[in-house]
Design a protein around this motif. Sequence first.
Motif, PDB file in Angstrom:
ATOM      1  N   ASP A  92       0.838  -1.206   0.000  1.00 24.54           N
ATOM      2  CA  ASP A  92       0.000   0.000   0.000  1.00 24.54           C
ATOM      3  C   ASP A  92       0.869   1.251   0.000  1.00 24.54           C
ATOM      4  O   ASP A  92       0.570   2.233  -0.700  1.00 24.54           O
ATOM      5  CB  ASP A  92      -0.906   0.008   1.240  1.00 24.54           C
ATOM      6  N   ARG A  93       1.951   1.223   0.801  1.00 24.49           N
ATOM      7  CA  ARG A  93       2.847   2.388   0.880  1.00 24.49           C
ATOM      8  C   ARG A  93       3.493   2.674  -0.469  1.00 24.49           C
ATOM      9  O   ARG A  93       3.587   3.827  -0.904  1.00 24.49           O
ATOM     10  CB  ARG A  93       3.911   2.124   1.945  1.00 24.49           C
ATOM     11  N   LEU A  94       3.933   1.633  -1.155  1.00 22.54           N
ATOM     12  CA  LEU A  94       4.659   1.845  -2.415  1.00 22.54           C
ATOM     13  C   LEU A  94       3.729   2.162  -3.581  1.00 22.54           C
ATOM     14  O   LEU A  94       4.153   2.787  -4.556  1.00 22.54           O
ATOM     15  CB  LEU A  94       5.498   0.610  -2.748  1.00 22.54           C
ATOM     16  N   THR A  95       2.487   1.723  -3.506  1.00 24.12           N
ATOM     17  CA  THR A  95       1.554   1.974  -4.618  1.00 24.12           C
ATOM     18  C   THR A  95       0.662   3.179  -4.373  1.00 24.12           C
ATOM     19  O   THR A  95       0.025   3.685  -5.305  1.00 24.12           O
ATOM     20  CB  THR A  95       0.652   0.750  -4.851  1.00 24.12           C
ATOM     21  N   GLY A  96       0.585   3.637  -3.124  1.00 25.13           N
ATOM     22  CA  GLY A  96      -0.314   4.734  -2.809  1.00 25.13           C
ATOM     23  C   GLY A  96      -1.769   4.314  -2.853  1.00 25.13           C
ATOM     24  O   GLY A  96      -2.665   5.164  -2.956  1.00 25.13           O
ATOM     25  N   ALA A  97      -2.012   3.019  -2.778  1.00 25.89           N
ATOM     26  CA  ALA A  97      -3.375   2.493  -2.852  1.00 25.89           C
ATOM     27  C   ALA A  97      -3.677   1.724  -1.576  1.00 25.89           C
ATOM     28  O   ALA A  97      -2.900   1.719  -0.625  1.00 25.89           O
ATOM     29  CB  ALA A  97      -3.520   1.594  -4.085  1.00 25.89           C
ATOM     30  N   SER A  98      -4.831   1.062  -1.563  1.00 25.50           N
ATOM     31  CA  SER A  98      -5.196   0.227  -0.426  1.00 25.50           C
ATOM     32  C   SER A  98      -5.684  -1.122  -0.942  1.00 25.50           C
ATOM     33  O   SER A  98      -5.920  -1.292  -2.143  1.00 25.50           O
ATOM     34  CB  SER A  98      -6.294   0.907   0.404  1.00 25.50           C
ATOM     35  N   GLY A  99      -5.824  -2.077  -0.043  1.00 29.07           N
ATOM     36  CA  GLY A  99      -6.316  -3.394  -0.440  1.00 29.07           C
ATOM     37  C   GLY A  99      -5.288  -4.288  -1.090  1.00 29.07           C
ATOM     38  O   GLY A  99      -5.631  -5.298  -1.718  1.00 29.07           O
ATOM     39  N   SER A 100      -3.997  -3.974  -0.902  1.00 28.24           N
ATOM     40  CA  SER A 100      -2.947  -4.752  -1.573  1.00 28.24           C
ATOM     41  C   SER A 100      -2.878  -6.185  -1.057  1.00 28.24           C
ATOM     42  O   SER A 100      -2.581  -7.116  -1.815  1.00 28.24           O
ATOM     43  CB  SER A 100      -1.591  -4.075  -1.391  1.00 28.24           C
TER      44      SER A 100
END
Length: 695
Positions: A92-100
């Motif tokens: 999540d930190r590296l993609t800037g997204a959630s639900g990884s």
Amino acid sequence: RRLLEASGVKLSPDGVAVLLARTEGWVAGVRLATMSLAGHPDPERFVAAFAGSERTVADYLLAEVLERQPPGVRRLLLRTSILERVCGPLADRLTGASGSERTLLQLEDANAFVVSVDPERSWFRYHPLFADLLRLELRRSEPDVVEELHRDAADWLAVHGQPVAAIRHAQAAGDWRHAGRLIADHGLSLSLDGQVATVGALLGAFRAAAQSQPELLLLRAFVELTQHSLETAADYIALAERHAPEVGPDRHSQFTMLLAVARLALARRRGDLEAALREVASLLEPIEADTPTDLALGNDARALALMNIGIVEFWSFRLDDGPRHLEQGLALARLIDRPYIQIACLSHLGLDAARSSIARARQRCADAIAIAEALGWATDPVATVALAMMALADVAQGRFEEGRRWLERAEGSMRQELDPAAALLVHFVRGELLVGEGRLAAALGEFGEAERLQDVLSSTHALTGPARVSIAVTHLRMGDETGARATLTRLTDTEREFGEARTALAALRLAEGDQGAAVEALAPVLDATAPVIRAGTEIQALMLDAVARDQLGDRVRAERGIERALDLAEPDSLVFPFLVIPARDVLERHPRHRSAHATLLADLLAVLGGTPLVARPREPATAPESLSDSELRVLRFLPSNLSAGEIAGQLYVSTSTVKTHMRHIYEKLDVHRRTEAVDRARDLGLLGPSSRSVR
């Protein structure tokens, strides 16, 4: 292999193993590799370099795996490809997204080259070939984000307790300042976790300009101290001192503490008591910490300081301060979970215990070895002292075959150039083993090597005097009175005052036929005014006095001395002290019907007659429930013929107290009778062997 042969590819067994490791059994990967190998001029080199970036593999993975994923999944796979392991929050930190995490689980379930690495399925890795392809594609499609991804990964990993990975990502990002702070904060802790080689590799990855950072120089010194060279370690410490003005105000306190730890560690390994005492004071002061990292580092430094000062004090024969500091170091190491320090403290406390109880020494060292073996450190130098002590205990009890096995393990872990004090112990024990086996010339060589190691130590080692005494006594056993006299002249004035030197002098006087001088030399040992280093020294003194009294015609006092020597030997079934003096004749004439130690006497005569005690197969072990010190003292008398009341008299306690201890011993050893307790205790190494173990 059949696929390779069908394609006309000749590959060595090692090459096949490498190929299988790279493909991890992926059939299509093996087929793609085989296609590329066909006709290749150097198949072995191709396999060694085989990666997911190889064109046939890359084309397949792109077309069949990556390009079939939705954009969000592709972004996750590409941006996390820089990681060896990935979890949902880090992704999540590296993609800037959630639900990884959900996405990673779905990819694993779909067999999309994603594999969980823990039972909870919270951490994942990518198939090596897939990871190669992802990293290649990331550099092609988003080259500008790679450094930032490494920097973000370093920050997240540092906060979440993964310093090694954090340091590697900071280095990959070219953020040398952050990487330097991370390794300075965690390098000592990693070293204590058995990752000294990892710390050395991380230090080697720093660019040249960063190599002279004072904190990194100190860490290099720690690596050298434990793996390579004391001299090089000293050079790095000196360099760090010269560069100390470069340390910022916010790092100065930590640097000063690490510098003191490094100096103390070097002083301990050099046997330099004065230097060690200069450095230790500041490290034992109350810890002032602003962060959890500061507190952890301070506790590590304090535990190391207690361990190192305790060891150098013990070897310098400061037998009040040394064991006290070792006990304190052990308690703190247990509290902060530092097994390396626990092993070192337990080992040296075992040596201290051996001065009064072989059983207690075995327990301490067995605990140390068990910790080392559980962590895969059985061949690490930190285990050397415990292994040598187990050998010394077996030699003392006449179990030479078993002692040899322990000693071989100690010699395998020993690093003489890095810890000459421990090496001196190992050579000394080897000498005693050889004496027990009757190989006297070889024993002289080992004792001589132990004495020569004193030359590289700044303070007098506690075993240097005993080594010289052993050389003199061995010369006497070989009929060389001149060699014995020459050796005794090398004793220092301090060493001459110890009981060990006085027993050697008495043995020389007996060899010269001067029984009166022998008795006179032994008097301070027998009246306890002369200090002794080893538990067996008083036994030797009693037996030499008995031999002298016997030759003077005083058989009553001779028998009394022999019985007292057997009293002292019985609790630990000590045999070796009787082997190094001319005592066989008086022991053979000692009336067994008047002795409380007929079993031990039979053992001694068997060993003196050339029948070794059988080594019983066992691993280091302790009782199912540890015996108290009081219970151990009673246990040591159980093999004798003494009644509970007589044991009480020996221990200056009441008969009811002895009976209570005996009942507790039976309960803890899960036995019902005294003979069963003795057998069980011998199986556990809490007592020496009996004559029933003799071939």
